[in-house]
Design a protein around this motif. Structure first.
Motif, PDB file in Angstrom:
ATOM      1  N   THR A 106      -6.258 -11.407 -20.099  1.00 33.95           N
ATOM      2  CA  THR A 106      -5.066 -11.603 -19.266  1.00 33.95           C
ATOM      3  C   THR A 106      -4.487 -10.273 -18.805  1.00 33.95           C
ATOM      4  O   THR A 106      -4.152 -10.087 -17.624  1.00 33.95           O
ATOM      5  N   LEU A 107      -4.362  -9.319 -19.735  1.00 37.20           N
ATOM      6  CA  LEU A 107      -3.826  -7.999 -19.376  1.00 37.20           C
ATOM      7  C   LEU A 107      -4.761  -7.269 -18.425  1.00 37.20           C
ATOM      8  O   LEU A 107      -4.305  -6.570 -17.505  1.00 37.20           O
ATOM      9  N   PHE A 108      -6.066  -7.411 -18.630  1.00 33.78           N
ATOM     10  CA  PHE A 108      -7.031  -6.788 -17.732  1.00 33.78           C
ATOM     11  C   PHE A 108      -6.983  -7.419 -16.336  1.00 33.78           C
ATOM     12  O   PHE A 108      -7.241  -6.742 -15.339  1.00 33.78           O
ATOM     13  N   PHE A 109      -6.653  -8.704 -16.243  1.00 30.81           N
ATOM     14  CA  PHE A 109      -6.485  -9.343 -14.938  1.00 30.81           C
ATOM     15  C   PHE A 109      -5.293  -8.738 -14.192  1.00 30.81           C
ATOM     16  O   PHE A 109      -5.358  -8.469 -12.987  1.00 30.81           O
ATOM     17  N   LEU A 110      -4.203  -8.519 -14.901  1.00 33.65           N
ATOM     18  CA  LEU A 110      -2.990  -8.010 -14.263  1.00 33.65           C
ATOM     19  C   LEU A 110      -3.136  -6.562 -13.816  1.00 33.65           C
ATOM     20  O   LEU A 110      -2.471  -6.131 -12.864  1.00 33.65           O
ATOM     21  N   PHE A 111      -3.994  -5.807 -14.473  1.00 38.20           N
ATOM     22  CA  PHE A 111      -4.152  -4.388 -14.144  1.00 38.20           C
ATOM     23  C   PHE A 111      -4.546  -4.169 -12.685  1.00 38.20           C
ATOM     24  O   PHE A 111      -3.859  -3.434 -11.961  1.00 38.20           O
ATOM     25  N   PRO A 112      -5.621  -4.784 -12.162  1.00 38.46           N
ATOM     26  CA  PRO A 112      -5.951  -4.541 -10.748  1.00 38.46           C
ATOM     27  C   PRO A 112      -5.144  -5.374  -9.762  1.00 38.46           C
ATOM     28  O   PRO A 112      -4.876  -4.928  -8.646  1.00 38.46           O
ATOM     29  N   PHE A 113      -4.728  -6.584 -10.159  1.00 37.90           N
ATOM     30  CA  PHE A 113      -4.118  -7.487  -9.194  1.00 37.90           C
ATOM     31  C   PHE A 113      -2.615  -7.280  -9.025  1.00 37.90           C
ATOM     32  O   PHE A 113      -1.966  -8.050  -8.304  1.00 37.90           O
ATOM     33  N   THR A 114      -2.063  -6.257  -9.679  1.00 38.50           N
ATOM     34  CA  THR A 114      -0.686  -5.872  -9.374  1.00 38.50           C
ATOM     35  C   THR A 114      -0.654  -4.767  -8.326  1.00 38.50           C
ATOM     36  O   THR A 114       0.430  -4.263  -8.010  1.00 38.50           O
ATOM     37  N   GLY A 115      -1.826  -4.368  -7.811  1.00 37.87           N
ATOM     38  CA  GLY A 115      -1.833  -3.603  -6.577  1.00 37.87           C
ATOM     39  C   GLY A 115      -2.476  -2.246  -6.524  1.00 37.87           C
ATOM     40  O   GLY A 115      -3.410  -2.025  -5.773  1.00 37.87           O
ATOM     41  N   ILE A 116      -1.990  -1.304  -7.317  1.00 35.46           N
ATOM     42  CA  ILE A 116      -2.352   0.088  -7.087  1.00 35.46           C
ATOM     43  C   ILE A 116      -3.841   0.335  -7.320  1.00 35.46           C
ATOM     44  O   ILE A 116      -4.465   1.173  -6.670  1.00 35.46           O
ATOM     45  N   VAL A 117      -4.446  -0.408  -8.239  1.00 38.57           N
ATOM     46  CA  VAL A 117      -5.872  -0.223  -8.534  1.00 38.57           C
ATOM     47  C   VAL A 117      -6.729  -0.747  -7.395  1.00 38.57           C
ATOM     48  O   VAL A 117      -7.717  -0.115  -6.999  1.00 38.57           O
ATOM     49  N   ALA A 118      -6.375  -1.893  -6.838  1.00 39.32           N
ATOM     50  CA  ALA A 118      -7.116  -2.449  -5.705  1.00 39.32           C
ATOM     51  C   ALA A 118      -7.038  -1.530  -4.491  1.00 39.32           C
ATOM     52  O   ALA A 118      -7.982  -1.449  -3.688  1.00 39.32           O
ATOM     53  N   MET A 119      -5.923  -0.825  -4.338  1.00 40.04           N
ATOM     54  CA  MET A 119      -5.736   0.075  -3.199  1.00 40.04           C
ATOM     55  C   MET A 119      -6.398   1.427  -3.395  1.00 40.04           C
ATOM     56  O   MET A 119      -6.583   2.178  -2.432  1.00 40.04           O
ATOM     57  N   ARG A 120      -6.750   1.787  -4.626  1.00 42.47           N
ATOM     58  CA  ARG A 120      -7.154   3.158  -4.949  1.00 42.47           C
ATOM     59  C   ARG A 120      -8.272   3.715  -4.070  1.00 42.47           C
ATOM     60  O   ARG A 120      -8.158   4.839  -3.570  1.00 42.47           O
ATOM     61  N   PRO A 121      -9.387   3.003  -3.822  1.00 37.44           N
ATOM     62  CA  PRO A 121     -10.442   3.609  -2.998  1.00 37.44           C
ATOM     63  C   PRO A 121     -10.007   3.904  -1.561  1.00 37.44           C
ATOM     64  O   PRO A 121     -10.642   4.715  -0.882  1.00 37.44           O
ATOM     65  N   TYR A 122      -8.958   3.243  -1.097  1.00 40.22           N
ATOM     66  CA  TYR A 122      -8.518   3.386   0.288  1.00 40.22           C
ATOM     67  C   TYR A 122      -7.161   4.087   0.370  1.00 40.22           C
ATOM     68  O   TYR A 122      -6.472   4.017   1.385  1.00 40.22           O
ATOM     69  N   MET A 123      -6.799   4.796  -0.690  1.00 39.20           N
ATOM     70  CA  MET A 123      -5.451   5.347  -0.775  1.00 39.20           C
ATOM     71  C   MET A 123      -5.183   6.404   0.289  1.00 39.20           C
ATOM     72  O   MET A 123      -4.070   6.522   0.813  1.00 39.20           O
ATOM     73  N   LEU A 124      -6.197   7.186   0.608  1.00 38.88           N
ATOM     74  CA  LEU A 124      -5.991   8.214   1.623  1.00 38.88           C
ATOM     75  C   LEU A 124      -5.622   7.578   2.960  1.00 38.88           C
ATOM     76  O   LEU A 124      -4.694   8.030   3.648  1.00 38.88           O
TER      77      LEU A 124
END
Length: 532
Positions: free
Chosen positions: A290-308
């Motif tokens: 459950t905690l691992f699910f929340l880690f990427p789906f709260t945003g910043i991790v999903a955006m990381r490769p495209y952050m620039l």
């Protein structure tokens, strides 16, 4: 005389701490390499889509937006296979040997990336080796850390590892401002070789693994070494506790219930997999997933490769390359904050506070996006002309939100689950449970990063932020109900808590068990497992 004894105790405490700190520092060289790998898509994708700085202007390979989405995410799904395999590799050969072997695919991957000049396919091959290596590294690293650390130091060392990983990300971003991404890979190819040599010569195998292989004499030496080469009398009680836990982990449940020495054959692979269905493993597995699910789906991790590109889209007042580097510094600060605060706040309070802060950051940037971004469907991967605001100070709102969003994600949503990951599973199923749970994390991160550009195309940039805001609110409610407090609890206390048939998933208070309680909870665990 009393003053002398106090000084002697202080010296022993320092020796115990320093020995563990030194060993963890050597182990963390792998996490530094992992941080570099984690940063690679963020510096490679802009170079291959012509969004990068002057050092990559001569880059002749190009990729489409579809290829960019795969490059930003496929490393994660390959981590899945590495993690699944690592659980089965680490238990038979040991934590130390596994950490040495994992250096080989790291070296191959960096070399391929440096030498590839003919096709984009070679870039994907190099990233494939790095992804598999990163996945294979997960179980030995976390198992080793949990088994060599004293209870009072476990959270500190977990935070230390996160700092090293964040520092690896920062170094990769900073090197990218000074040279091309290929030269970054050339420099980093030396890291896993150095790590393998250091692990071979400087690290002992863990006492728990040695005891599981009936190598008692070596286990005693290993424990003494990890506690600062103190006399055996100083670690005798701890060693007896480890022996008791090891014997229990090697015994079948029938022998445990009857308090008999187990003479049955060692469990087969199918029996080891069956451990995943027992509640003492299943309950912590549900929490970690459950905690691992929340880690990427709260945003910043999903955006990381495209952050620039995202910084560009929000019209960042600072150059996007520099903004990404500053963001990695906030990641480091977040990890340091977790390390310093977790002893005082506990893991549960700190996680809930950070989740609340992430909710505020995502809600604020959502408001900004719907209010000030151009009204047409706004997508970060597209080339945009800078838009003008009457009040220039408003341009700092998304910049500050992204920085603090990243800070609180690293401090709580990333740091706390990994601490729990190294301590929450019972020893008997720790290797396989770590591999399975880490694999689910990689699946979630892959889905988050692979679908991010599609979500942007469908919902727009502020629309995606609104989605992340809703998920953060949901995550806060769930974490409040299921997240346990493991700070200052021994591995045995944690294992007994989840083995207790009277406690459900929402019972998040872990008591410090008395010795007489432990045999009672064993029977309760057996009765509980009979219902599965």
């Amino acid at each position: 005389m009393e003053l002398k004894n106090n000084r002697k105790d202080d010296r022993h405490k320092f020796r115990r701490f320093f020995s563990q700190f030194f060993v963890v520092s050597v182990e963390n060289l792998h996490l530094f390499t992992s941080g570099v790998c984690y940063a690679l898509p963020t510096i490679v994708i802009p170079a291959l889509t012509k969004h990068s700085n002057e050092h990559n202007k001569s880059e002749f390979l190009t990729i489409t937006s579809v290829q960019a989405s795969w490059m930003g995410s496929f490393m994660i799904i390959l981590n899945l296979f590495g993690s699944l395999l690592s659980g089965f590799v680490t238990d038979p050969i040991g934590r130390k040997r596994a950490m040495i072997l994992v250096s080989i695919p790291f070296i191959i991957g960096f070399c391929i990336l440096y030498l590839c000049t003919s096709s984009v396919s070679a870039v994907f091959v190099g990233l494939t080796f790095l992804s598999l290596a990163d996945g294979l590294m997960t179980t030995p690293i976390m198992s080793y850390l949990g088994e060599i650390s004293e209870v009072s130091n476990r959270s500190l060392f977990n935070g230390y590892g996160n700092i090293v990983l964040s520092f690896g990300i920062f170094v990769a971003y900073e090197l990218n401002t000074m040279m091309s991404w290929r030269k970054v890979c050339f420099i980093c190819a030396n890291l896993p070789l150095i790590t393998a040599i250091a692990v071979f010569f400087l690290l002992p195998e863990t006492p728990q693994f040695l005891l599981s292989k009936n190598r008692t004499a070596e286990a005693k030496v290993s424990l003494r070494r990890l506690r600062g080469w103190v006399p055996y009398e100083a670690v005798a009680q701890e060693f007896e506790d480890l022996q008791r836990q090891s014997e229990r982990s090697k015994s079948c449940y029938t022998c445990i219930k009857q308090d008999l020495a187990c003479t049955h054959a060692l469990p087969t692979m199918s029996e080891k997999l069956a451990e995943l269905k027992r509640k003492q493993t299943l309950k912590p597995l549900c929490i970690i997933i459950t905690l691992f699910f929340l880690f990427p789906f709260t945003g910043i991790v999903a955006m990381r490769p495209y952050m620039l590109q995202i910084f560009k889209a929000y019209n960042s007042p600072i150059e996007p390359d520099q903004a990404v580097t500053i963001q990695s510094i906030f990641d480091i600060l977040g990890t340091i904050s977790m390390m310093l605060l977790v002893r005082f706040t506990g893991k549960r309070r700190l996680y809930l506070f950070c989740m609340s802060a992430v909710l505020v950051c995502s809600a604020t940037i959502t408001w900004y996006g719907f209010t000030y971004l151009p009204p047409s469907r706004y997508i970060s991967i597209d080339q945009h002309k800078p838009f003008q605001l009457d009040n220039k100070a408003l341009e700092y709102i998304p910049f500050i939100c992204l920085m603090t969003w990243s800070y609180f994600t690293t401090c709580g949503l990333y740091g706390i689950p990994w601490i729990l990951f190294s301590e929450i599973f019972p020893f008997k199923s720790r290797g396989i449970a770590c591999g399975v749970s880490a694999s689910t994390l990689f699946v979630f991160v892959f889905i988050g990063e692979k679908t991010y550009l599609n979500l942007e195309a469908t919902l727009s940039l502020p629309g995606v932020s609104l989605l992340f805001t809703c998920i953060s609110f949901f995550g806060l409610m769930v974490a409040y109900n299921i997240l346990p407090e493991t700070e200052n609890r021994s591995l045995e206390d944690i294992e007994l808590h989840f083995a207790d048939n009277s406690k459900g998933l929402t019972d998040h208070k872990i008591a410090i068990s008395k010795p007489q309680d432990k045999t009672q909870l064993i029977e309760g665990d057996n009765n509980n497992n009979n219902h599965l």
